[in-house]
Design an enzyme around this catalytic site. Sequence first.
Site, PDB file in Angstrom:
ATOM      1  N   ARG A 151      22.193 -49.567   3.645  1.00  0.00           N
ATOM      2  CA  ARG A 151      22.912 -51.061   3.879  1.00  0.00           C
ATOM      3  C   ARG A 151      23.207 -51.795   2.616  1.00  0.00           C
ATOM      4  O   ARG A 151      22.663 -52.045   1.582  1.00  0.00           O
ATOM      5  CB  ARG A 151      21.913 -52.140   4.650  1.00  0.00           C
ATOM      6  CG  ARG A 151      22.199 -53.268   4.781  1.00  0.00           C
ATOM      7  CD  ARG A 151      21.036 -54.542   4.923  1.00  0.00           C
ATOM      8  NE  ARG A 151      21.681 -55.727   5.139  1.00  0.00           N
ATOM      9  CZ  ARG A 151      21.125 -56.676   4.457  1.00  0.00           C
ATOM     10  NH1 ARG A 151      20.035 -56.757   3.944  1.00  0.00           N
ATOM     11  NH2 ARG A 151      21.639 -57.914   4.622  1.00  0.00           N
ATOM     12  N   ASN A 163      17.342 -50.148   2.980  1.00  0.00           N
ATOM     13  CA  ASN A 163      17.720 -51.270   2.428  1.00  0.00           C
ATOM     14  C   ASN A 163      17.201 -51.702   1.443  1.00  0.00           C
ATOM     15  O   ASN A 163      15.826 -52.337   1.186  1.00  0.00           O
ATOM     16  CB  ASN A 163      17.333 -52.304   3.609  1.00  0.00           C
ATOM     17  CG  ASN A 163      17.734 -53.738   3.469  1.00  0.00           C
ATOM     18  OD1 ASN A 163      18.378 -54.089   2.344  1.00  0.00           O
ATOM     19  ND2 ASN A 163      17.669 -54.663   4.530  1.00  0.00           N
ATOM     20  N   ARG A 171      18.733 -72.312   3.165  1.00  0.00           N
ATOM     21  CA  ARG A 171      19.965 -72.432   2.865  1.00  0.00           C
ATOM     22  C   ARG A 171      20.822 -73.524   3.415  1.00  0.00           C
ATOM     23  O   ARG A 171      20.595 -73.959   4.668  1.00  0.00           O
ATOM     24  CB  ARG A 171      20.663 -70.871   3.078  1.00  0.00           C
ATOM     25  CG  ARG A 171      20.535 -69.939   1.991  1.00  0.00           C
ATOM     26  CD  ARG A 171      20.931 -68.761   2.581  1.00  0.00           C
ATOM     27  NE  ARG A 171      20.292 -67.735   2.856  1.00  0.00           N
ATOM     28  CZ  ARG A 171      20.562 -66.845   3.602  1.00  0.00           C
ATOM     29  NH1 ARG A 171      21.785 -66.371   3.761  1.00  0.00           N
ATOM     30  NH2 ARG A 171      19.754 -65.680   3.911  1.00  0.00           N
ATOM     31  N   HIS A 226      23.408 -64.855  15.546  1.00  0.00           N
ATOM     32  CA  HIS A 226      22.330 -64.127  14.805  1.00  0.00           C
ATOM     33  C   HIS A 226      21.609 -65.164  14.113  1.00  0.00           C
ATOM     34  O   HIS A 226      21.923 -65.752  12.981  1.00  0.00           O
ATOM     35  CB  HIS A 226      22.818 -63.161  13.908  1.00  0.00           C
ATOM     36  CG  HIS A 226      21.914 -62.388  13.068  1.00  0.00           C
ATOM     37  ND1 HIS A 226      21.334 -61.083  13.137  1.00  0.00           N
ATOM     38  CD2 HIS A 226      20.861 -62.845  12.160  1.00  0.00           C
ATOM     39  CE1 HIS A 226      20.274 -60.876  12.472  1.00  0.00           C
ATOM     40  NE2 HIS A 226      19.862 -61.922  11.721  1.00  0.00           N
ATOM     41  N   GLU A 260      19.793 -53.151  13.587  1.00  0.00           N
ATOM     42  CA  GLU A 260      20.924 -52.768  12.240  1.00  0.00           C
ATOM     43  C   GLU A 260      20.598 -51.409  11.780  1.00  0.00           C
ATOM     44  O   GLU A 260      21.358 -50.835  11.263  1.00  0.00           O
ATOM     45  CB  GLU A 260      20.724 -53.975  11.108  1.00  0.00           C
ATOM     46  CG  GLU A 260      21.244 -55.203  11.676  1.00  0.00           C
ATOM     47  CD  GLU A 260      20.456 -56.265  10.657  1.00  0.00           C
ATOM     48  OE1 GLU A 260      19.529 -56.821  11.093  1.00  0.00           O
ATOM     49  OE2 GLU A 260      21.225 -56.952   9.917  1.00  0.00           O
ATOM     50  N   HIS A 286      25.946 -60.227   8.060  1.00  0.00           N
ATOM     51  CA  HIS A 286      25.147 -59.872   9.319  1.00  0.00           C
ATOM     52  C   HIS A 286      26.046 -58.915  10.150  1.00  0.00           C
ATOM     53  O   HIS A 286      25.759 -59.045  11.468  1.00  0.00           O
ATOM     54  CB  HIS A 286      24.921 -61.065  10.132  1.00  0.00           C
ATOM     55  CG  HIS A 286      23.539 -61.822   9.601  1.00  0.00           C
ATOM     56  ND1 HIS A 286      23.456 -63.232   9.631  1.00  0.00           N
ATOM     57  CD2 HIS A 286      22.541 -61.396   8.617  1.00  0.00           C
ATOM     58  CE1 HIS A 286      22.470 -63.649   9.144  1.00  0.00           C
ATOM     59  NE2 HIS A 286      21.765 -62.651   8.489  1.00  0.00           N
TER      60      HIS A 286
HETATM   61  P1  ADP Z   1      15.555 -62.527   8.578  1.00  0.00           P
HETATM   62  O1  ADP Z   1      16.736 -63.345   8.375  1.00  0.00           O
HETATM   63  O2  ADP Z   1      14.656 -62.624   7.081  1.00  0.00           O
HETATM   64  O3  ADP Z   1      15.780 -61.071   9.058  1.00  0.00           O
HETATM   65  P2  ADP Z   1      13.984 -62.969  10.904  1.00  0.00           P
HETATM   66  O4  ADP Z   1      15.185 -62.220  11.761  1.00  0.00           O
HETATM   67  O5  ADP Z   1      12.825 -62.048  10.786  1.00  0.00           O
HETATM   68  O6  ADP Z   1      14.671 -63.079   9.343  1.00  0.00           O
HETATM   69  O7  ADP Z   1      13.608 -64.394  11.609  1.00  0.00           O
HETATM   70  C1  ADP Z   1      12.714 -65.109  10.801  1.00  0.00           C
HETATM   71  C2  ADP Z   1      12.764 -66.529  11.682  1.00  0.00           C
HETATM   72  O8  ADP Z   1      12.350 -66.258  12.976  1.00  0.00           O
HETATM   73  C3  ADP Z   1      11.720 -67.357  11.315  1.00  0.00           C
HETATM   74  O9  ADP Z   1      12.242 -68.792  11.342  1.00  0.00           O
HETATM   75  C4  ADP Z   1      10.558 -67.283  12.417  1.00  0.00           C
HETATM   76  O10 ADP Z   1       9.869 -68.504  12.438  1.00  0.00           O
HETATM   77  C5  ADP Z   1      11.337 -67.038  13.538  1.00  0.00           C
HETATM   78  N1  ADP Z   1      10.385 -66.578  14.561  1.00  0.00           N
HETATM   79  C6  ADP Z   1      10.041 -65.229  14.574  1.00  0.00           C
HETATM   80  N2  ADP Z   1       9.032 -65.105  15.636  1.00  0.00           N
HETATM   81  C7  ADP Z   1       9.131 -66.464  16.398  1.00  0.00           C
HETATM   82  C8  ADP Z   1       8.487 -66.707  17.576  1.00  0.00           C
HETATM   83  N3  ADP Z   1       7.650 -66.081  18.323  1.00  0.00           N
HETATM   84  N4  ADP Z   1       9.131 -68.095  18.084  1.00  0.00           N
HETATM   85  C9  ADP Z   1       9.801 -68.687  17.189  1.00  0.00           C
HETATM   86  N5  ADP Z   1      10.582 -68.237  16.504  1.00  0.00           N
HETATM   87  C10 ADP Z   1      10.103 -67.098  15.608  1.00  0.00           C
END
Ligand code: ADP
Length: 399
Positions: A92, A9, A241, A208, A385, A182
């Site tokens: 990706r 990626n 965003r 998602h 993914e 996504h």
């Molecule tokens: P990306 O879209 O960059 O792949 P992720 O899928 O890793 O992002 O999601 C990031 C989000 O997930 C952040 O807002 C983070 O706060 C939230 N997150 C991760 N772990 C937790 C948790 N234990 N409790 C609540 N929110 C979480």
Amino acid sequence: METKILVINAGSSSLKYQLIDMNGEKVLAKGICDRIGPGGHIKHVTADGRKYEADVPMPTHAEAFDAFMSAMTGEEYGVIRSLDEITAVGHRIVQGGAIFKESCLVNEKVIEDIEALGELAPLHNPAHVLGIRACIRCLGDKVPQVVVFDTSFHATMPPKAYMFALPYEYYTKYQVRKYGAHGTSHRYVSGRCAELIGKKGLRIVTCHLGNGCSISAVKDGVCIDTTMGLTPLDGLMMGTRSGAVDPSAILYLMDKEGLTPAQMSDILNKKSGALAISGVSNDNRDICEAAFAGNERAALSRDMQNYQIEKYIGAFAVAMGGLDAIVFTGGIGENSWETRGDVCHDLGCFGVKINDELNRGTRGKEVELSTPDSPVRVFIIPTEEELMIARDTLALLKQ
Ligand code: ADP
């Protein structure tokens, strides 16, 4: 036969990788190279827990490739003896436009088309091409490469869902329409949900929710609508965003503040969303903490995000003529019991009922949250993914 697929990626200044052994679908090693250009840093971890982290100069993606390939084959952090063990590579790709309706093998024409689609995804597609070229340079052109698009799963949307009500010539001249994003995640979790329920003809809403957030309507395995648009800016509000905003508000602000399109784009993509509303952070964990400690703007940010999620679930239930299941995935969807709990409780009109204790206690695990008497089933399904990309790569090799 041993089959090891490398999943790449590539971003503009970063490159994430995973090496997956398809016998058993096990991740052998994964990592990230970032600060490509001005610096260079690698973080690499193997399945048995060996960790390597170092600053390594990476003026271009080619040096990033060299860095992780030597980690992957080296004595201390290696998981393969030589690069010959890599069967194929899956990349990706964010934007496949109207051209790429499914994953395909890479050739020069495919690279050119991905590059040309860079106009629709300037931050992503050019970087993906750099990744593909660096990969060819490193592994030679004998190792097959496959491209898997974030948009392909949404290629089944009907025109009534993907058209914008703008002058028609902008669609014919510039292909301005909804493409979604996504898609690989929505495809994986909707497929897995159907597998878990064990029925065909299901109407599933997949949520998602991560830094980027999108929701899709998947009817009998086919995506019929999604919240992201021409770019991943549309739909739900996200970490930074804005999501959907009245276009007039944007024009008005550009005029008032004398903003260029590039400046406005920066505001909409990087300075809006939960970060802007909460004034606290773009991170869901910080926002929940602040909201529960009494911060009103953080609470408003949570309310807005939950409300928007619920509205789209309702809209997509209507679009599909009913609702059989809701899936939560992504960092927030998999981990935040607060978001899942609030959203599910507000969906009472669909009869949604979840086990609150199970919801509170579950993080990052595949679980059914709904109670046996809930007419709509609710699942947490951690997204995979990279595995989907590896599966597509393998499937194309076998054709
Ligand atoms: P990306 O879209 O960059 O792949 P992720 O899928 O890793 O992002 O999601 C990031 C989000 O997930 C952040 O807002 C983070 O706060 C939230 N997150 C991760 N772990 C937790 C948790 N234990 N409790 C609540 N929110 C979480």
